[in-house]
Design a protein around this motif. Structure first.
Motif, short mmCIF file in Angstrom:
data_model
loop_
_atom_site.label_atom_id
_atom_site.label_comp_id
_atom_site.label_asym_id
_atom_site.label_seq_id
_atom_site.Cartn_x
_atom_site.Cartn_y
_atom_site.Cartn_z
N VAL A 51 0.86 -1.19 0.00
CA VAL A 51 0.00 0.00 0.00
C VAL A 51 0.90 1.24 0.00
N PHE A 52 0.54 2.19 -0.85
CA PHE A 52 1.36 3.39 -1.02
C PHE A 52 0.49 4.64 -0.87
N MET A 53 1.08 5.64 -0.26
CA MET A 53 0.39 6.90 0.01
C MET A 53 1.03 8.02 -0.80
N LEU A 54 0.20 8.82 -1.45
CA LEU A 54 0.67 10.00 -2.14
C LEU A 54 0.39 11.18 -1.22
N ARG A 55 1.45 11.86 -0.81
CA ARG A 55 1.32 12.94 0.16
C ARG A 55 1.63 14.28 -0.49
N ASP A 56 0.79 15.25 -0.14
CA ASP A 56 0.96 16.63 -0.57
C ASP A 56 1.26 17.42 0.70
N GLY A 57 2.54 17.61 0.97
CA GLY A 57 2.92 18.16 2.27
C GLY A 57 2.57 17.16 3.35
N HIS A 58 1.78 17.60 4.32
CA HIS A 58 1.36 16.70 5.39
C HIS A 58 0.02 16.03 5.09
N ALA A 59 -0.63 16.43 4.02
CA ALA A 59 -1.94 15.87 3.65
C ALA A 59 -1.76 14.64 2.76
N THR A 60 -2.64 13.69 2.93
CA THR A 60 -2.66 12.53 2.05
C THR A 60 -3.59 12.84 0.89
N ALA A 61 -3.05 12.81 -0.33
CA ALA A 61 -3.81 13.15 -1.52
C ALA A 61 -4.47 11.94 -2.16
#
Length: 189
Positions: A51-61
């Protein structure tokens, strides 16, 4: 934006993403993802490094699961002999919609699958969600067939049996990739 492996503490965020997506899909008139996803199964895929997370700064996009394991009953034995990886649970947060993050994550998944030695990146989609099917076709996937018979992994009736694939290939996705190198597929050339 950066992409990194999900960690166990991301479980609550991933479950909330799924709920948000289910509510949005319901507004679009589809029953996709209306059943809660089992947290223990999601945690197992996180711990497996799939499982992979795309992060925009501290937010998960956004998030995507990329696994060498096929859902039972969708692909033939012959197809499973080909080196491939499977995209699951691709979800973009509503506040990040409209930025082609889903398409770029599919490109990232195809690139990662290629680096793992896969020939194909494959997926399945809800059989009644024609808009999603058209989206995947627009992303370069070719419809293989629709599987209606059988039981899904969670024990319910098969509802996600529209299957498609595209070649795994190097692709520019423009994410800062913080993931470890992929493990080579065991049957890859």
């Amino acid at each position: 934006m950066k992409i990194c492996p999900a960690e166990p503490h991301d479980l609550a965020k991933l479950l909330a993403f799924r709920e948000e997506a289910a509510a949005w899909l319901s507004q679009l008139g589809t029953d996709q993802w209306q059943r809660p996803y089992p947290a223990d199964k999601l945690l197992a895929t996180i711990e497996a490094g799939e499982v992979f997370m795309l992060r925009d700064g501290h937010a998960t996009a956004a998030t995507v699961t990329l696994t060498p394991d096929a859902e039972e009953g969708l692909w033939t034995e012959e197809e499973l002999q080909e080196p491939c990886m499977f995209v699951n649970k691709l979800t973009v947060g509503r506040e990040h919609a409209g930025q082609n993050l889903g398409g770029r994550l599919l490109d990232w998944a195809g690139d990662r699958a290629h680096r793992a030695g896969a020939r194909w990146v494959r997926l399945d989609a809800w059989t009644t969600n024609e808009a999603l099917q058209h989206y995947y076709i627009a992303q370069g996937f070719k419809h293989v067939r629709t599987v209606n018979e059988g039981v899904a992994v969670n024990g319910g009736p098969r509802v996600s049996g529209w299957i498609a694939q595209r070649e795994a290939r190097p692709t520019a996705h423009d994410f800062h990739d913080l993931t470890p190198p992929p493990r080579r597929l065991r049957f890859a050339a």
